[in-house]
Design a protein around this motif. Sequence first.
Motif, mmCIF file in Angstrom:
data_model
loop_
_atom_site.group_PDB
_atom_site.id
_atom_site.type_symbol
_atom_site.label_atom_id
_atom_site.label_comp_id
_atom_site.label_asym_id
_atom_site.label_seq_id
_atom_site.Cartn_x
_atom_site.Cartn_y
_atom_site.Cartn_z
ATOM 1 N N LEU A 1 1.305 -1.122 -0.101
ATOM 2 C CA LEU A 1 -0.190 0.271 -0.366
ATOM 3 C C LEU A 1 0.745 1.046 0.301
ATOM 4 O O LEU A 1 0.881 2.697 -0.799
ATOM 5 C CB LEU A 1 -0.677 0.089 1.911
ATOM 6 N N MET A 2 2.053 1.206 0.548
ATOM 7 C CA MET A 2 3.081 2.418 0.903
ATOM 8 C C MET A 2 3.952 3.064 0.094
ATOM 9 O O MET A 2 3.315 3.699 -1.597
ATOM 10 C CB MET A 2 3.867 2.091 1.884
ATOM 11 N N ASN A 3 4.086 1.532 -1.553
ATOM 12 C CA ASN A 3 4.367 1.742 -2.121
ATOM 13 C C ASN A 3 4.006 2.301 -3.502
ATOM 14 O O ASN A 3 3.951 3.234 -3.688
ATOM 15 C CB ASN A 3 5.421 0.320 -2.847
ATOM 16 N N VAL A 4 2.944 1.997 -3.522
ATOM 17 C CA VAL A 4 1.545 2.629 -4.805
ATOM 18 C C VAL A 4 1.153 3.527 -4.446
ATOM 19 O O VAL A 4 0.971 4.208 -4.922
ATOM 20 C CB VAL A 4 0.160 1.203 -4.043
ATOM 21 N N ALA A 5 0.764 4.121 -3.107
ATOM 22 C CA ALA A 5 1.132 5.745 -2.835
ATOM 23 C C ALA A 5 1.524 6.540 -2.731
ATOM 24 O O ALA A 5 1.737 7.594 -3.517
ATOM 25 C CB ALA A 5 0.669 5.654 -1.367
ATOM 26 N N VAL A 6 3.216 5.948 -3.113
ATOM 27 C CA VAL A 6 4.169 6.732 -3.045
ATOM 28 C C VAL A 6 4.357 7.054 -5.311
ATOM 29 O O VAL A 6 4.039 7.639 -5.350
ATOM 30 C CB VAL A 6 5.607 6.423 -3.003
ATOM 31 N N THR A 7 4.055 6.042 -5.483
ATOM 32 C CA THR A 7 3.972 5.659 -6.749
ATOM 33 C C THR A 7 2.706 6.340 -7.731
ATOM 34 O O THR A 7 3.193 7.161 -8.840
ATOM 35 C CB THR A 7 3.689 4.318 -7.703
ATOM 36 N N THR A 8 1.706 6.769 -6.631
ATOM 37 C CA THR A 8 0.853 7.574 -7.480
ATOM 38 C C THR A 8 0.452 8.763 -6.443
ATOM 39 O O THR A 8 -0.257 10.092 -7.236
ATOM 40 C CB THR A 8 -0.910 7.302 -7.213
ATOM 41 N N ALA A 9 1.844 9.414 -6.021
ATOM 42 C CA ALA A 9 1.919 10.716 -5.374
ATOM 43 C C ALA A 9 1.411 10.905 -4.245
ATOM 44 O O ALA A 9 0.679 12.118 -4.179
ATOM 45 C CB ALA A 9 2.201 11.619 -6.852
ATOM 46 N N VAL A 10 0.755 10.089 -3.864
ATOM 47 C CA VAL A 10 -0.045 10.130 -2.547
ATOM 48 C C VAL A 10 0.494 10.465 -1.541
ATOM 49 O O VAL A 10 -0.031 11.878 -0.497
ATOM 50 C CB VAL A 10 -0.964 9.379 -2.502
ATOM 51 N N VAL A 11 1.513 10.360 -1.210
ATOM 52 C CA VAL A 11 2.407 10.272 0.209
ATOM 53 C C VAL A 11 4.091 10.916 -0.829
ATOM 54 O O VAL A 11 4.247 10.485 -2.483
ATOM 55 C CB VAL A 11 2.670 9.421 0.597
ATOM 56 N N PRO A 12 5.203 11.118 0.273
ATOM 57 C CA PRO A 12 5.921 11.323 -0.910
ATOM 58 C C PRO A 12 7.405 10.016 -1.153
ATOM 59 O O PRO A 12 6.553 9.012 -0.403
ATOM 60 C CB PRO A 12 7.295 12.496 0.386
ATOM 61 N N VAL A 13 8.014 9.699 -1.979
ATOM 62 C CA VAL A 13 9.010 8.769 -2.305
ATOM 63 C C VAL A 13 10.058 9.051 -1.133
ATOM 64 O O VAL A 13 10.049 9.667 -0.212
ATOM 65 C CB VAL A 13 9.533 9.661 -3.049
ATOM 66 N N THR A 14 9.803 7.241 -0.990
ATOM 67 C CA THR A 14 10.654 6.739 0.565
ATOM 68 C C THR A 14 11.146 5.622 0.182
ATOM 69 O O THR A 14 11.996 5.812 0.794
ATOM 70 C CB THR A 14 8.979 6.393 1.099
ATOM 71 N N GLY A 15 11.589 5.562 -1.232
ATOM 72 C CA GLY A 15 11.901 3.976 -1.212
ATOM 73 C C GLY A 15 11.801 2.855 -0.954
ATOM 74 O O GLY A 15 12.421 1.529 -0.558
ATOM 75 N N ILE A 16 10.034 2.862 -0.999
ATOM 76 C CA ILE A 16 9.757 1.438 -0.318
ATOM 77 C C ILE A 16 8.977 0.554 -1.491
ATOM 78 O O ILE A 16 8.715 0.640 -3.043
ATOM 79 C CB ILE A 16 8.499 1.109 0.902
ATOM 80 N N SER A 17 9.838 -0.910 -1.608
ATOM 81 C CA SER A 17 9.207 -2.101 -3.173
ATOM 82 C C SER A 17 8.499 -2.186 -2.593
ATOM 83 O O SER A 17 7.849 -2.659 -1.539
ATOM 84 C CB SER A 17 10.885 -2.480 -2.608
ATOM 85 N N LEU A 18 7.550 -2.905 -3.789
ATOM 86 C CA LEU A 18 6.230 -3.496 -3.802
ATOM 87 C C LEU A 18 7.255 -5.042 -3.518
ATOM 88 O O LEU A 18 7.652 -6.159 -4.438
ATOM 89 C CB LEU A 18 6.427 -3.399 -5.353
ATOM 90 N N PRO A 19 6.081 -5.936 -2.139
ATOM 91 C CA PRO A 19 6.729 -6.474 -2.009
ATOM 92 C C PRO A 19 6.230 -7.892 -2.951
ATOM 93 O O PRO A 19 5.224 -8.102 -3.297
ATOM 94 C CB PRO A 19 6.057 -6.993 -0.729
ATOM 95 N N MET A 20 7.277 -9.120 -3.380
ATOM 96 C CA MET A 20 7.057 -10.344 -4.088
ATOM 97 C C MET A 20 7.131 -9.916 -5.533
ATOM 98 O O MET A 20 7.045 -10.785 -6.973
ATOM 99 C CB MET A 20 6.403 -10.237 -3.560
ATOM 100 N N VAL A 21 7.483 -8.642 -5.638
ATOM 101 C CA VAL A 21 7.908 -7.912 -6.988
ATOM 102 C C VAL A 21 8.470 -6.703 -7.577
ATOM 103 O O VAL A 21 9.166 -7.131 -8.886
ATOM 104 C CB VAL A 21 5.672 -7.219 -7.600
ATOM 105 N N SER A 22 9.184 -5.826 -6.995
ATOM 106 C CA SER A 22 10.370 -5.583 -7.026
ATOM 107 C C SER A 22 11.198 -5.995 -7.182
ATOM 108 O O SER A 22 11.213 -6.827 -7.002
ATOM 109 C CB SER A 22 10.262 -3.935 -6.285
ATOM 110 N N ARG A 23 12.276 -6.073 -7.888
ATOM 111 C CA ARG A 23 13.665 -6.195 -8.458
ATOM 112 C C ARG A 23 14.663 -6.102 -6.846
ATOM 113 O O ARG A 23 14.484 -4.701 -6.610
ATOM 114 C CB ARG A 23 14.409 -5.326 -9.658
#
Length: 378
Positions: free
Chosen positions: A327-349
Amino acid sequence: MDAILMLTQALLAGFSVLGIVAAEPELIGRHLLTLAAAFAGTLLASRVSPSWLVKQARWLFVLSLVVLALVLKFGVGPISDQAARRWLSIGKFYVQPSEFVKIILVLYLASFFDRRGTDYPIIGPVLAIGLAAGMIAAETDLGTATFILALALFILVIIGVPMRRLLAIGMLVLLLAGSVHGVFQHDRLKHVIVRIDAWKVLNQSSPLGRWLHFDPDLLKKLQHQDPKFAQKVREALYQPKQARLIMKAAGPIGHGPGAQPPRILPQRDNDMIFATITYATGWFGAAILLLVYALIFARGLQIAARSSGAISVVALGLTGFLTGQALMNVAVTTAVVPVTGISLPMVSRGGSGLLAAGLAFGILHAISARVLDREVGE
Protein backbone atom coordinates in the motif's frame (compact mmCIF):
# COMPACT_ATOMS: atom_id res chain seq x y z
CA MET A 1 1.26 -25.29 1.71
CA ASP A 2 -1.69 -22.91 1.82
CA ALA A 3 -3.35 -22.97 -1.62
CA ILE A 4 -4.58 -19.36 -1.51
CA LEU A 5 -1.23 -17.98 -0.38
CA MET A 6 0.56 -20.07 -3.00
CA LEU A 7 -1.73 -18.72 -5.71
CA THR A 8 -1.21 -15.12 -4.66
CA GLN A 9 2.55 -15.55 -4.41
CA ALA A 10 2.65 -17.07 -7.90
CA LEU A 11 0.55 -14.20 -9.28
CA LEU A 12 2.87 -11.63 -7.70
CA ALA A 13 5.86 -13.44 -9.22
CA GLY A 14 4.14 -13.31 -12.61
CA PHE A 15 3.58 -9.57 -12.29
CA SER A 16 7.21 -9.24 -11.20
CA VAL A 17 8.50 -11.00 -14.32
CA LEU A 18 6.23 -8.89 -16.50
CA GLY A 19 7.49 -5.71 -14.85
CA ILE A 20 11.15 -6.60 -15.29
CA VAL A 21 10.63 -7.57 -18.94
CA ALA A 22 9.04 -4.18 -19.56
CA ALA A 23 11.57 -2.22 -17.48
CA GLU A 24 14.95 -3.94 -17.83
CA PRO A 25 14.65 -7.01 -20.12
CA GLU A 26 18.39 -7.70 -19.99
CA LEU A 27 18.08 -8.42 -16.24
CA ILE A 28 15.36 -11.06 -16.53
CA GLY A 29 17.72 -14.04 -16.22
CA ARG A 30 19.20 -12.83 -12.95
CA HIS A 31 15.77 -11.84 -11.69
CA LEU A 32 14.38 -15.33 -12.32
CA LEU A 33 17.21 -16.75 -10.20
CA THR A 34 16.36 -14.30 -7.42
CA LEU A 35 12.70 -15.28 -7.59
CA ALA A 36 13.70 -18.94 -7.40
CA ALA A 37 15.73 -18.17 -4.27
CA ALA A 38 12.71 -16.37 -2.77
CA PHE A 39 10.47 -19.40 -3.40
CA ALA A 40 13.16 -21.64 -1.92
CA GLY A 41 13.10 -19.39 1.15
CA THR A 42 9.32 -19.82 1.27
CA LEU A 43 9.67 -23.61 1.18
CA LEU A 44 12.32 -23.65 3.91
CA ALA A 45 10.44 -21.23 6.17
CA SER A 46 7.24 -23.26 5.78
CA ARG A 47 9.07 -26.24 7.33
CA VAL A 48 10.13 -24.34 10.45
CA SER A 49 7.91 -24.34 13.53
CA PRO A 50 6.43 -20.85 14.13
CA SER A 51 6.55 -21.52 17.88
CA TRP A 52 10.29 -22.16 17.67
CA LEU A 53 10.81 -18.88 15.80
CA VAL A 54 8.91 -16.99 18.49
CA LYS A 55 11.12 -18.55 21.19
CA GLN A 56 14.25 -17.38 19.35
CA ALA A 57 12.86 -13.89 18.73
CA ARG A 58 14.87 -12.05 21.41
CA TRP A 59 18.17 -13.46 20.22
CA LEU A 60 17.27 -12.81 16.60
CA PHE A 61 16.47 -9.21 17.44
CA VAL A 62 19.75 -8.68 19.29
CA LEU A 63 21.56 -10.17 16.30
CA SER A 64 19.67 -7.84 13.95
CA LEU A 65 20.78 -4.79 15.96
CA VAL A 66 24.39 -5.97 15.77
CA VAL A 67 24.09 -6.37 12.01
CA LEU A 68 22.53 -2.91 11.66
CA ALA A 69 25.48 -1.49 13.59
CA LEU A 70 27.83 -3.24 11.17
CA VAL A 71 25.94 -1.65 8.28
CA LEU A 72 26.48 1.80 9.76
CA LYS A 73 30.20 1.10 10.12
CA PHE A 74 31.05 -0.99 7.07
CA GLY A 75 28.02 -0.79 4.80
CA VAL A 76 27.76 0.65 1.33
CA GLY A 77 25.14 2.86 -0.27
CA PRO A 78 23.81 3.68 -3.72
CA ILE A 79 26.06 5.42 -6.23
CA SER A 80 23.85 8.52 -6.04
CA ASP A 81 24.39 8.86 -2.28
CA GLN A 82 27.82 7.82 -1.08
CA ALA A 83 27.01 8.95 2.48
CA ALA A 84 24.28 6.32 2.77
CA ARG A 85 24.88 2.95 4.40
CA ARG A 86 22.24 0.34 3.54
CA TRP A 87 23.92 -2.86 2.30
CA LEU A 88 26.55 -5.22 3.60
CA SER A 89 28.87 -6.74 1.03
CA ILE A 90 29.29 -10.51 1.41
CA GLY A 91 31.60 -11.59 -1.37
CA LYS A 92 29.80 -10.84 -4.63
CA PHE A 93 26.45 -10.47 -2.89
CA TYR A 94 24.89 -7.43 -1.24
CA VAL A 95 22.45 -7.89 1.65
CA GLN A 96 20.09 -5.21 3.01
CA PRO A 97 19.51 -6.24 6.65
CA SER A 98 16.70 -3.74 7.23
CA GLU A 99 14.44 -5.88 5.01
CA PHE A 100 14.74 -8.80 7.42
CA VAL A 101 14.36 -6.62 10.52
CA LYS A 102 10.67 -6.23 9.60
CA ILE A 103 10.11 -9.97 10.09
CA ILE A 104 12.25 -10.16 13.23
CA LEU A 105 10.43 -7.21 14.80
CA VAL A 106 7.10 -8.98 14.26
CA LEU A 107 8.46 -12.10 15.96
CA TYR A 108 9.87 -10.07 18.84
CA LEU A 109 6.62 -8.22 19.53
CA ALA A 110 4.66 -11.48 19.34
CA SER A 111 7.05 -13.10 21.81
CA PHE A 112 6.96 -10.20 24.26
CA PHE A 113 3.20 -9.78 24.43
CA ASP A 114 2.68 -13.52 24.68
CA ARG A 115 4.86 -13.54 27.81
CA ARG A 116 3.85 -10.22 29.38
CA GLY A 117 0.36 -9.41 28.14
CA THR A 118 -0.80 -6.17 26.60
CA ASP A 119 -1.14 -4.05 29.79
CA TYR A 120 2.47 -4.17 30.99
CA PRO A 121 5.23 -1.53 31.29
CA ILE A 122 6.70 -2.35 27.90
CA ILE A 123 10.15 -0.79 28.03
CA GLY A 124 11.57 -3.69 26.00
CA PRO A 125 9.47 -3.07 22.88
CA VAL A 126 10.07 0.68 23.19
CA LEU A 127 13.82 0.15 23.12
CA ALA A 128 13.51 -2.45 20.37
CA ILE A 129 11.35 -0.38 18.05
CA GLY A 130 13.19 2.87 18.73
CA LEU A 131 16.68 1.43 18.28
CA ALA A 132 15.78 -0.41 15.09
CA ALA A 133 14.03 2.60 13.56
CA GLY A 134 16.77 4.99 14.65
CA MET A 135 19.61 2.88 13.25
CA ILE A 136 17.80 2.37 9.94
CA ALA A 137 17.07 6.12 9.74
CA ALA A 138 20.79 6.71 10.32
CA GLU A 139 21.45 4.63 7.21
CA THR A 140 19.45 7.43 5.48
CA ASP A 141 16.65 4.92 4.84
CA LEU A 142 13.91 6.96 6.46
CA GLY A 143 11.21 5.22 4.40
CA THR A 144 11.96 1.81 5.91
CA ALA A 145 12.35 3.32 9.39
CA THR A 146 8.94 4.97 9.07
CA PHE A 147 7.36 1.75 7.83
CA ILE A 148 8.78 -0.20 10.77
CA LEU A 149 7.21 2.30 13.17
CA ALA A 150 3.90 2.06 11.31
CA LEU A 151 4.02 -1.76 11.32
CA ALA A 152 4.73 -1.83 15.06
CA LEU A 153 1.86 0.58 15.70
CA PHE A 154 -0.46 -1.58 13.59
CA ILE A 155 0.38 -4.64 15.68
CA LEU A 156 0.04 -2.81 19.01
CA VAL A 157 -3.36 -1.36 18.10
CA ILE A 158 -4.80 -4.61 16.75
CA ILE A 159 -3.74 -6.74 19.72
CA GLY A 160 -5.36 -4.28 22.12
CA VAL A 161 -2.56 -2.39 23.88
CA PRO A 162 -4.27 0.32 26.01
CA MET A 163 -4.29 3.83 24.57
CA ARG A 164 -2.33 5.30 27.47
CA ARG A 165 0.50 2.90 26.77
CA LEU A 166 0.33 3.57 23.04
CA LEU A 167 0.80 7.28 23.66
CA ALA A 168 3.72 6.66 26.00
CA ILE A 169 5.28 4.22 23.54
CA GLY A 170 4.91 6.69 20.68
CA MET A 171 6.61 9.51 22.57
CA LEU A 172 9.46 7.36 23.82
CA VAL A 173 10.05 5.68 20.45
CA LEU A 174 10.21 9.01 18.63
CA LEU A 175 12.58 10.38 21.28
CA LEU A 176 14.83 7.33 21.09
CA ALA A 177 14.82 7.18 17.28
CA GLY A 178 15.61 10.88 17.12
CA SER A 179 18.46 10.59 19.62
CA VAL A 180 20.02 7.66 17.75
CA HIS A 181 19.86 9.60 14.52
CA GLY A 182 21.16 12.75 16.25
CA VAL A 183 24.55 11.07 16.60
CA PHE A 184 24.90 11.36 12.83
CA GLN A 185 25.08 14.41 10.60
CA HIS A 186 21.75 16.09 10.00
CA ASP A 187 22.77 16.83 6.41
CA ARG A 188 22.44 13.14 5.58
CA LEU A 189 18.64 13.40 5.68
CA LYS A 190 18.25 16.66 3.78
CA HIS A 191 16.98 14.65 0.82
CA VAL A 192 13.85 13.88 2.87
CA ILE A 193 12.95 17.59 3.06
CA VAL A 194 13.64 17.87 -0.67
CA ARG A 195 11.26 14.97 -1.43
CA ILE A 196 8.53 16.40 0.79
CA ASP A 197 8.76 19.80 -0.90
CA ALA A 198 8.76 18.13 -4.34
CA TRP A 199 5.61 16.23 -3.34
CA LYS A 200 3.98 19.48 -2.26
CA VAL A 201 4.85 21.13 -5.56
CA LEU A 202 3.52 18.16 -7.54
CA ASN A 203 0.20 18.20 -5.66
CA GLN A 204 -0.20 21.93 -5.06
CA SER A 205 -2.92 22.29 -7.71
CA SER A 206 -4.59 18.92 -7.12
CA PRO A 207 -7.57 18.22 -4.82
CA LEU A 208 -5.10 16.74 -2.32
CA GLY A 209 -3.04 19.93 -2.33
CA ARG A 210 -6.08 22.15 -1.92
CA TRP A 211 -7.35 19.98 0.92
CA LEU A 212 -3.96 20.20 2.68
CA HIS A 213 -3.62 23.91 1.83
CA PHE A 214 -0.34 23.62 -0.04
CA ASP A 215 1.22 26.90 -1.12
CA PRO A 216 0.58 27.27 -4.89
CA ASP A 217 3.73 29.40 -5.24
CA LEU A 218 6.02 27.15 -3.19
CA LEU A 219 8.60 26.55 -5.92
CA LYS A 220 8.86 30.27 -6.72
CA LYS A 221 9.42 31.07 -3.06
CA LEU A 222 12.06 28.34 -2.76
CA GLN A 223 13.80 29.71 -5.86
CA HIS A 224 13.89 33.16 -4.29
CA GLN A 225 15.08 31.92 -0.89
CA ASP A 226 17.61 29.27 -1.96
CA PRO A 227 18.17 28.64 -5.70
CA LYS A 228 20.34 25.55 -5.09
CA PHE A 229 17.72 23.95 -2.87
CA ALA A 230 15.01 24.82 -5.39
CA GLN A 231 17.01 23.04 -8.10
CA LYS A 232 17.17 19.90 -5.94
CA VAL A 233 13.40 20.07 -5.51
CA ARG A 234 12.99 20.26 -9.30
CA GLU A 235 15.21 17.18 -9.68
CA ALA A 236 13.21 15.32 -7.02
CA LEU A 237 10.02 16.16 -8.94
CA TYR A 238 11.20 14.18 -11.93
CA GLN A 239 10.56 10.63 -10.68
CA PRO A 240 6.99 10.96 -9.33
CA LYS A 241 6.00 13.22 -12.23
CA GLN A 242 7.22 10.66 -14.78
CA ALA A 243 5.45 7.84 -12.93
CA ARG A 244 2.18 9.76 -12.97
CA LEU A 245 2.47 10.49 -16.72
CA ILE A 246 3.31 6.85 -17.51
CA MET A 247 0.32 5.51 -15.58
CA LYS A 248 -1.97 8.06 -17.20
CA ALA A 249 -0.74 6.95 -20.65
CA ALA A 250 -1.42 3.28 -19.83
CA GLY A 251 -5.13 3.44 -20.58
CA PRO A 252 -7.62 0.78 -19.53
CA ILE A 253 -5.87 -2.23 -21.11
CA GLY A 254 -2.23 -1.11 -21.36
CA HIS A 255 0.30 -1.57 -24.16
CA GLY A 256 1.21 -5.24 -23.79
CA PRO A 257 3.73 -7.27 -21.72
CA GLY A 258 6.76 -6.27 -23.78
CA ALA A 259 5.90 -2.56 -23.98
CA GLN A 260 8.54 -0.38 -22.39
CA PRO A 261 7.38 2.95 -20.92
CA PRO A 262 8.00 5.82 -23.36
CA ARG A 263 9.53 8.01 -20.67
CA ILE A 264 12.67 7.53 -18.61
CA LEU A 265 11.62 6.54 -15.10
CA PRO A 266 14.26 6.08 -12.37
CA GLN A 267 13.82 2.85 -10.36
CA ARG A 268 11.23 1.56 -12.82
CA ASP A 269 12.27 -2.02 -12.02
CA ASN A 270 12.26 -1.49 -8.27
CA ASP A 271 10.51 1.23 -6.26
CA MET A 272 8.46 2.43 -9.27
CA ILE A 273 7.70 -0.96 -10.81
CA PHE A 274 3.97 -0.44 -10.18
CA ALA A 275 4.02 2.31 -12.84
CA THR A 276 5.82 -0.01 -15.28
CA ILE A 277 3.30 -2.81 -14.71
CA THR A 278 0.42 -0.36 -15.08
CA TYR A 279 1.77 0.81 -18.45
CA ALA A 280 2.08 -2.79 -19.67
CA THR A 281 -1.24 -4.15 -18.33
CA GLY A 282 -3.33 -1.00 -18.09
CA TRP A 283 -5.51 0.21 -15.27
CA PHE A 284 -7.31 -3.15 -15.36
CA GLY A 285 -4.05 -5.04 -14.73
CA ALA A 286 -3.08 -2.63 -11.93
CA ALA A 287 -6.45 -3.26 -10.29
CA ILE A 288 -5.87 -7.02 -10.45
CA LEU A 289 -2.46 -6.58 -8.79
CA LEU A 290 -4.08 -4.60 -5.99
CA LEU A 291 -6.76 -7.29 -5.62
CA VAL A 292 -4.02 -9.90 -5.17
CA TYR A 293 -2.68 -7.96 -2.19
CA ALA A 294 -6.24 -7.58 -0.89
CA LEU A 295 -6.62 -11.37 -1.06
CA ILE A 296 -3.35 -11.79 0.87
CA PHE A 297 -4.68 -9.39 3.51
CA ALA A 298 -7.97 -11.27 3.82
CA ARG A 299 -6.29 -14.68 3.98
CA GLY A 300 -3.69 -13.47 6.48
CA LEU A 301 -6.36 -12.09 8.78
CA GLN A 302 -8.27 -15.37 8.49
CA ILE A 303 -5.16 -17.34 9.47
CA ALA A 304 -4.52 -14.96 12.39
CA ALA A 305 -8.14 -15.27 13.58
CA ARG A 306 -7.92 -19.07 13.58
CA SER A 307 -4.63 -19.01 15.50
CA SER A 308 -4.02 -18.02 19.11
CA GLY A 309 -1.43 -16.33 21.28
CA ALA A 310 1.90 -15.33 19.81
CA ILE A 311 1.29 -17.27 16.59
CA SER A 312 -1.78 -15.16 15.86
CA VAL A 313 0.27 -11.98 16.35
CA VAL A 314 2.95 -13.29 13.97
CA ALA A 315 0.37 -14.00 11.28
CA LEU A 316 -1.14 -10.57 11.80
CA GLY A 317 2.22 -8.81 11.68
CA LEU A 318 3.49 -10.59 8.57
CA THR A 319 0.22 -9.86 6.80
CA GLY A 320 0.65 -6.21 7.74
CA PHE A 321 4.23 -6.29 6.45
CA LEU A 322 3.35 -7.69 3.03
CA THR A 323 0.20 -5.69 2.38
CA GLY A 324 1.06 -2.50 4.26
CA GLN A 325 4.33 -2.13 2.38
CA ALA A 326 2.50 -2.73 -0.90
CA LEU A 327 0.00 0.00 0.00
CA MET A 328 2.82 2.39 0.85
CA ASN A 329 4.63 1.64 -2.42
CA VAL A 330 1.51 2.27 -4.50
CA ALA A 331 0.83 5.47 -2.57
CA VAL A 332 4.34 6.67 -3.42
CA THR A 333 4.03 5.74 -7.10
CA THR A 334 0.72 7.57 -7.42
CA ALA A 335 2.18 10.59 -5.53
CA VAL A 336 -0.32 10.29 -2.67
CA VAL A 337 2.67 10.42 -0.28
CA PRO A 338 6.28 11.60 -0.78
CA VAL A 339 8.88 9.25 -2.29
CA THR A 340 10.17 6.85 0.37
CA GLY A 341 12.23 4.20 -1.43
CA ILE A 342 9.90 1.37 -0.33
CA SER A 343 9.74 -1.63 -2.69
CA LEU A 344 6.68 -3.62 -3.81
CA PRO A 345 6.82 -6.97 -1.91
CA MET A 346 7.42 -10.05 -4.07
CA VAL A 347 7.36 -7.85 -7.21
CA SER A 348 10.18 -5.29 -7.18
CA ARG A 349 13.66 -6.32 -8.23
CA GLY A 350 16.08 -6.71 -5.34
CA GLY A 351 17.45 -9.81 -3.66
CA SER A 352 16.95 -8.85 0.00
CA GLY A 353 13.41 -7.57 -0.51
CA LEU A 354 12.32 -10.61 -2.50
CA LEU A 355 13.91 -13.04 -0.05
CA ALA A 356 12.32 -11.29 2.96
CA ALA A 357 8.91 -11.44 1.29
CA GLY A 358 9.47 -15.11 0.47
CA LEU A 359 10.34 -15.88 4.09
CA ALA A 360 7.25 -14.00 5.30
CA PHE A 361 5.07 -16.07 2.98
CA GLY A 362 6.79 -19.23 4.22
CA ILE A 363 6.05 -18.47 7.87
CA LEU A 364 2.41 -17.76 6.98
CA HIS A 365 2.30 -21.13 5.18
CA ALA A 366 3.66 -22.80 8.33
CA ILE A 367 1.04 -21.10 10.54
CA SER A 368 -1.73 -22.05 8.11
CA ALA A 369 -0.63 -25.71 8.20
CA ARG A 370 -0.57 -25.58 12.00
CA VAL A 371 -4.13 -24.22 12.07
CA LEU A 372 -5.30 -26.89 9.62
CA ASP A 373 -3.70 -29.69 11.65
CA ARG A 374 -5.37 -28.44 14.82
CA GLU A 375 -8.80 -28.17 13.14
CA VAL A 376 -8.45 -31.68 11.70
CA GLY A 377 -7.50 -32.97 15.15
CA GLU A 378 -10.59 -31.41 16.66
